[in-house]
Design an enzyme around this catalytic site. Structure first.
Site, PDB file in Angstrom:
ATOM      1  N   ASP A  46      13.322 106.337  17.020  1.00 32.90           N
ATOM      2  CA  ASP A  46      11.901 106.658  17.008  1.00 32.90           C
ATOM      3  C   ASP A  46      11.778 108.036  16.374  1.00 32.90           C
ATOM      4  OD1 ASP A  46       9.045 106.338  17.878  1.00 32.90           O
ATOM      5  OD2 ASP A  46       9.559 108.195  18.928  1.00 32.90           O
ATOM      6  N   TYR A  47      10.706 108.288  15.626  1.00 32.41           N
ATOM      7  CA  TYR A  47      10.638 109.523  14.834  1.00 32.41           C
ATOM      8  C   TYR A  47      10.500 110.785  15.672  1.00 32.41           C
ATOM      9  CZ  TYR A  47      10.606 110.606   9.833  1.00 32.41           C
ATOM     10  OH  TYR A  47      10.963 110.977   8.558  1.00 32.41           O
ATOM     11  N   ARG A  70      -2.409 113.202  20.637  1.00 26.53           N
ATOM     12  CA  ARG A  70      -1.230 112.334  20.567  1.00 26.53           C
ATOM     13  C   ARG A  70      -1.375 111.134  21.510  1.00 26.53           C
ATOM     14  NH1 ARG A  70       2.317 115.981  21.433  1.00 26.53           N
ATOM     15  NH2 ARG A  70       2.975 115.551  23.572  1.00 26.53           N
ATOM     16  N   ASN A  91       6.280 103.881  14.651  1.00 24.24           N
ATOM     17  CA  ASN A  91       4.891 103.499  14.425  1.00 24.24           C
ATOM     18  C   ASN A  91       4.253 104.291  13.293  1.00 24.24           C
ATOM     19  OD1 ASN A  91       4.940 101.576  16.443  1.00 24.24           O
ATOM     20  ND2 ASN A  91       4.004 102.896  17.993  1.00 24.24           N
TER      21      ASN A  91
END
Length: 253
Positions: free
Chosen positions: A38-39, A68, A146
């Site tokens: 995940d980034y 966020r 995402n």
């Protein structure tokens, strides 16, 4: 006169010990052939806070956290309702909502600056070293994030890290968002590997749950020290940074 007869035996013992020592220092084989990140495991989401603080003095951290949260809430809702939209556009929608909810004025100039901040996130201090260690060991590296392809590429290039990935993979390629199972399924599909040979590194507890539920061996890089989610199966391992994760991937404890 017996000394020469002992020499071959002594040499043999020395060679045997040297061979055992060399074998002991040989690196172990990695547990997995590939890692999916995940980034936010690699990039600090709070690196937008200074820019937000410039626009909304005294509210930077609060605003960034609410923004966020709304980003991912919109992602979840769009995934559930099959109304996909590019995550950069989702980020913009979430920004507009947050400004209205917090009753602050968002000019067009400020809006553009804040959205730009999501294309220039700062990597965590341990990110580059971790990725280089994995690559040196022959482990393939992808993202399952995402973030849109544009966001993935812009951040990697801004940090000078683009060449450390085998693929910057966005869930947008199949029109969904994590934790939809179809999002996690992109890993085996793009790597051409069974799920058992890929480990997933999650930033959020919900993402760790989604990846584990899909079938990945999952490591939760819990950088904020949050409690585990009350959802069911938890991650296989948990740590606060990438050092423990890399050790796990490369065959350590």
């Amino acid at each position: 006169m017996t000394l020469p007869l002992r020499l071959p035996l002594m040499v043999a013992v020395v060679l045997l010990l040297a061979g055992a020592s060399a074998q002991a220092v040989q690196p172990s084989r990695p547990r997995f052939k590939a890692v999916a990140f995940d980034y936010f495991v690699l990039f600090d989401p709070n690196s937008v806070v200074p820019e937000v603080e410039k626009v909304f003095p005294g509210k930077g951290a609060e605003f960034a956290k609410a923004w966020r949260g709304k980003q991912f809430e919109y992602g979840f809702l769009r995934s559930i309702t099959s109304r996909h939209r590019d995550f950069y556009a989702v980020t913009a929608d979430a920004l507009d909502y947050t400004a209205e909810a917090m009753q602050v004025q968002l000019t067009e100039e400020a809006r553009a600056r804040l959205l730009e901040a999501y294309l220039k996130l700062e990597p965590w201090p341990d990110t580059v070293t971790a990725l280089k260690r994995l690559r040196a060991a022959g482990v393939r590296i992808i993202t399952i994030a995402n973030f849109s392809k544009k966001m993935l590429r812009a951040n990697a290039e801004h940090a000078g890290m683009a060449d450390l990935f085998d693929e910057l993979l966005s869930t947008e390629v199949n029109g969904t968002y994590k934790p939809d199972r179809a999002a996690y399924a992109l890993g085996p599909k793009h790597l051409g590997l069974p799920t058992s040979e890929i480990t997933f590194a999650a930033f959020g507890g919900w993402d760790a749950y989604g990846a584990k539920n899909f079938g990945y061996t999952t490591y939760w890089v819990n950088r904020f020290g949050l409690p585990p989610e009350r959802l069911g199966p938890g991650p296989d391992r948990t740590g606060r940074d990438l050092e423990g994760f890399v050790t796990f991937v490369l065959g350590g404890s």
